[in-house]
Design a protein around this motif. Structure first.
Motif, mmCIF file in Angstrom:
data_model
loop_
_atom_site.group_PDB
_atom_site.id
_atom_site.type_symbol
_atom_site.label_atom_id
_atom_site.label_comp_id
_atom_site.label_asym_id
_atom_site.label_seq_id
_atom_site.Cartn_x
_atom_site.Cartn_y
_atom_site.Cartn_z
ATOM 1 N N ALA A 1 54.335 -5.858 -38.116
ATOM 2 C CA ALA A 1 53.174 -6.190 -37.298
ATOM 3 C C ALA A 1 53.513 -7.291 -36.302
ATOM 4 N N ALA A 2 54.296 -8.284 -36.740
ATOM 5 C CA ALA A 2 54.691 -9.370 -35.841
ATOM 6 C C ALA A 2 55.604 -8.847 -34.733
ATOM 7 N N ARG A 3 56.519 -7.984 -35.088
ATOM 8 C CA ARG A 3 57.423 -7.409 -34.086
ATOM 9 C C ARG A 3 56.660 -6.529 -33.098
ATOM 10 N N GLY A 4 55.599 -5.898 -33.574
ATOM 11 C CA GLY A 4 54.826 -5.017 -32.707
ATOM 12 C C GLY A 4 54.079 -5.755 -31.603
ATOM 13 N N LYS A 5 53.962 -7.078 -31.725
ATOM 14 C CA LYS A 5 53.270 -7.858 -30.698
ATOM 15 C C LYS A 5 54.193 -8.269 -29.550
ATOM 16 N N ARG A 6 55.478 -7.970 -29.693
ATOM 17 C CA ARG A 6 56.409 -8.345 -28.617
ATOM 18 C C ARG A 6 56.202 -7.480 -27.378
ATOM 19 N N ARG A 7 56.484 -8.050 -26.233
ATOM 20 C CA ARG A 7 56.527 -7.255 -25.012
ATOM 21 C C ARG A 7 57.880 -6.561 -24.921
ATOM 22 N N LEU A 8 57.875 -5.263 -24.737
ATOM 23 C CA LEU A 8 59.110 -4.500 -24.637
ATOM 24 C C LEU A 8 59.341 -3.971 -23.226
ATOM 25 N N SER A 9 58.513 -4.407 -22.272
ATOM 26 C CA SER A 9 58.721 -4.015 -20.879
ATOM 27 C C SER A 9 58.414 -5.214 -19.990
ATOM 28 N N PHE A 10 58.944 -5.173 -18.790
ATOM 29 C CA PHE A 10 58.777 -6.270 -17.854
ATOM 30 C C PHE A 10 58.495 -5.699 -16.477
ATOM 31 N N THR A 11 57.464 -6.214 -15.833
ATOM 32 C CA THR A 11 57.128 -5.784 -14.482
ATOM 33 C C THR A 11 57.621 -6.829 -13.500
ATOM 34 N N PRO A 12 58.619 -6.478 -12.681
ATOM 35 C CA PRO A 12 59.135 -7.454 -11.715
ATOM 36 C C PRO A 12 58.038 -7.887 -10.753
ATOM 37 N N PRO A 13 58.061 -9.139 -10.324
ATOM 38 C CA PRO A 13 57.046 -9.593 -9.375
ATOM 39 C C PRO A 13 57.187 -8.872 -8.040
ATOM 40 N N ALA A 14 56.061 -8.694 -7.373
ATOM 41 C CA ALA A 14 56.071 -8.041 -6.061
ATOM 42 C C ALA A 14 56.691 -8.981 -5.038
ATOM 43 N N PRO A 15 57.355 -8.426 -4.018
ATOM 44 C CA PRO A 15 57.909 -9.283 -2.959
ATOM 45 C C PRO A 15 56.803 -10.087 -2.288
ATOM 46 N N ALA A 16 57.114 -11.307 -1.880
ATOM 47 C CA ALA A 16 56.135 -12.147 -1.187
ATOM 48 C C ALA A 16 55.743 -11.507 0.143
ATOM 49 N N MET A 17 54.481 -11.651 0.497
ATOM 50 C CA MET A 17 54.012 -11.131 1.783
ATOM 51 C C MET A 17 54.665 -11.916 2.915
ATOM 52 N N ASP B 1 74.585 -3.726 -44.368
ATOM 53 C CA ASP B 1 75.355 -4.404 -43.325
ATOM 54 C C ASP B 1 74.719 -4.361 -41.947
ATOM 55 N N GLY B 2 73.445 -3.965 -41.861
ATOM 56 C CA GLY B 2 72.751 -3.920 -40.585
ATOM 57 C C GLY B 2 72.711 -2.558 -39.936
ATOM 58 N N THR B 3 73.468 -1.597 -40.455
ATOM 59 C CA THR B 3 73.526 -0.282 -39.802
ATOM 60 C C THR B 3 72.223 0.501 -39.993
ATOM 61 N N ILE B 4 71.789 0.659 -41.225
ATOM 62 C CA ILE B 4 70.543 1.411 -41.423
ATOM 63 C C ILE B 4 69.347 0.603 -40.933
ATOM 64 N N GLN B 5 69.460 -0.709 -40.957
ATOM 65 C CA GLN B 5 68.378 -1.544 -40.421
ATOM 66 C C GLN B 5 68.212 -1.288 -38.920
ATOM 67 N N GLY B 6 69.318 -1.144 -38.215
ATOM 68 C CA GLY B 6 69.244 -0.825 -36.792
ATOM 69 C C GLY B 6 68.608 0.530 -36.539
ATOM 70 N N LEU B 7 68.962 1.512 -37.374
ATOM 71 C CA LEU B 7 68.367 2.842 -37.232
ATOM 72 C C LEU B 7 66.854 2.783 -37.464
ATOM 73 N N LEU B 8 66.443 2.061 -38.489
ATOM 74 C CA LEU B 8 65.013 1.957 -38.796
ATOM 75 C C LEU B 8 64.254 1.240 -37.679
ATOM 76 N N GLU B 9 64.886 0.266 -37.049
ATOM 77 C CA GLU B 9 64.220 -0.406 -35.944
ATOM 78 C C GLU B 9 64.111 0.509 -34.719
ATOM 79 N N LEU B 10 65.160 1.290 -34.450
ATOM 80 C CA LEU B 10 65.079 2.253 -33.361
ATOM 81 C C LEU B 10 63.974 3.271 -33.624
ATOM 82 N N ALA B 11 63.827 3.671 -34.897
ATOM 83 C CA ALA B 11 62.805 4.647 -35.275
ATOM 84 C C ALA B 11 61.418 4.020 -35.379
ATOM 85 N N ASP B 12 61.344 2.677 -35.307
ATOM 86 C CA ASP B 12 60.082 1.939 -35.398
ATOM 87 C C ASP B 12 59.375 2.189 -36.731
ATOM 88 N N VAL B 13 60.166 2.193 -37.806
ATOM 89 C CA VAL B 13 59.632 2.367 -39.158
ATOM 90 C C VAL B 13 59.776 1.037 -39.904
#
Length: 392
Positions: A355-371, A113-125
């Motif tokens: 492997a396909a999921r591992g290519k996702r970006r999991l972080s985001f760097t906010p743009p710097a304020p304009a000068m 039902d998605g419960t153990i699948q969620g755990l495995l994704e959190l564990a990155d297995v």
């Protein structure tokens, strides 16, 4: 010498389909080539504890033979939701057990039902089978049918009921008006025909609701279809394939738990004796259903063929029975893919998706304020002068 792949085979669980899971797991373990795979058996007891040990496979064999729950044995382990661990940790003393991939052979609640699948994704297995969303949608028969309906996939008439939400006479009247009798009352979130009752008249509805409600407070009530039952297996990720179609001919009034696992009296006809155009229509619908819930890995899609020739999708099962006599592997065997090769393919699909999921970006760097420019600095340096009367 190349290291064998370590496969965690998880079975049992807190589910009314616990015993069925053991039979599926035993067949999968037997099919895994010991020259290529190192099996790590992980038994989940009916109260939810994870057990493993040197004797686990012998315990599994005895329990599945008797359709009995997993008994106490081995030692307790856990799978932490920590992506740096990649495996099992003992709850007492002992060493961690890294896993290359997990085969969650769990049917029903807390597994399909998605419960153990969620755990495995959190564990990155990496794991075999559908992801969190598809597993959850495929488990809840009411949500599943709603998704199919909205995708233009033909399904039978149904309604949803909840334990205690309405008086029995009001529900009986609603069923009679919307569906008629006979009808089938089922737990919304369960499989293997557990908790299902065929109700032939309003007087039998209350008992059927109580039976299904013992497993799930949410129920689905479906019209009874006068027709034949068929199944088709689907395999793949982004480019899924459909197997030949098989027919189930129950030995009882309908294909219930006893017919599936105790008496095993149903006749299985593979390939089904139907016109090629009907078979092609079912295979096409199987792929549409697979994609409609965003499924991956595997699924079995079940059909009704009405006496008048109309094809209806009954349900999709994202972790179908996997015993040697189960329809899913038998359909693929008839399609040219033997059981051991099927298990190999499922593991490859799990690793490809990871492997396909591992290519996702999991972080985001906010743009710097304009000068700041000269004009913006000048504008910020100005002050507003308020004149009498509110004018400025």
């Amino acid at each position: 010498m190349e290291r064998r792949m370590r496969v965690g085979v998880v079975y049992g669980g807190r589910s009314g389909e616990h015993e069925v899971s053991l039979r599926s797991a035993a067949s999968i373990v037997a099919a895994l080539d010991p020259a290529r795979y190192e099996v790590v058996p992980v038994a989940i007891t009916k109260d939810g504890r994870w057990l493993t040990g040197p004797e686990s496979l012998k315990v599994l064999e005895a329990a599945q033979r008797d359709l009995a729950p997993i008994p106490e044995h081995g030692s307790e382990v856990t799978l932490p939701a920590d992506p740096t661990r990649h495996g099992l940790l003992p709850l007492g003393r002992g060493e961690a057990t890294p896993l290359d991939v997990v085969f969650p052979v769990l049917h029903g609640t807390y597994g399909e039902d998605g419960t153990i699948q969620g755990l495995l994704e959190l564990a990155d297995v990496p794991y075999v089978g559908a992801g969190v969303l598809a597993s959850a949608v495929g488990m809840d028969k009411a949500i599943m049918k709603s998704v199919f309906r909205d995708a233009g996939i033909p399904v039978c008439r149904w309604l949803v009921a909840r334990i205690g939400a309405e008086e029995p006479h009001a529900l009986a009247q609603r069923v009679g008006t919307a569906l008629g009798y006979p009808c089938f009352v089922k737990p919304a979130n369960l499989g293997s025909s557990v908790g299902i009752t065929k109700v032939k008249e309003p007087a039998g509805l209350a008992a059927a609701v109580a039976e299904a409600g013992a497993y799930d407070p949410k129920l689905i009530i479906e019209e009874a279809i006068d027709g034949r039952e068929f199944e088709c297996a689907v395999l793949g990720n982004d480019a899924p394939q459909a197997s030949v179609v098989g027919e189930l001919v129950p030995s009882r009034e309908f294909y219930d738990y006893a017919d599936k696992y105790v008496e095993q009296g149903a006749e299985i006809v593979i390939p089904a004796r139907i016109p090629p155009e009907t078979s092609d229509a079912m295979r096409a619908l199987a792929l549409r259903a697979f994609r409609a819930i965003d499924c991956s890995g595997l699924a079995r899609v079940d059909f009704f063929l009405e006496r008048g020739g109309r094809v209806l999708v009954n349900e999709i099962n994202t972790m179908p029975g996997f015993t040697a006599i189960s329809m899913y592997p038998k359909l693929w065997e008839a399609s040219g893919l033997p059981y051991p090769a099927l298990v190999d393919r499922l593991i490859v699909l799990a690793l490809e998706r990871q492997a396909a999921r591992g290519k996702r970006r999991l972080s985001f760097t906010p743009p710097a304020p304009a000068m700041p420019t000269r004009d913006s600095v000048s504008a910020r340096g100005r002050t507003a002068r308020v004149l009498p009367g509110g004018q400025g």
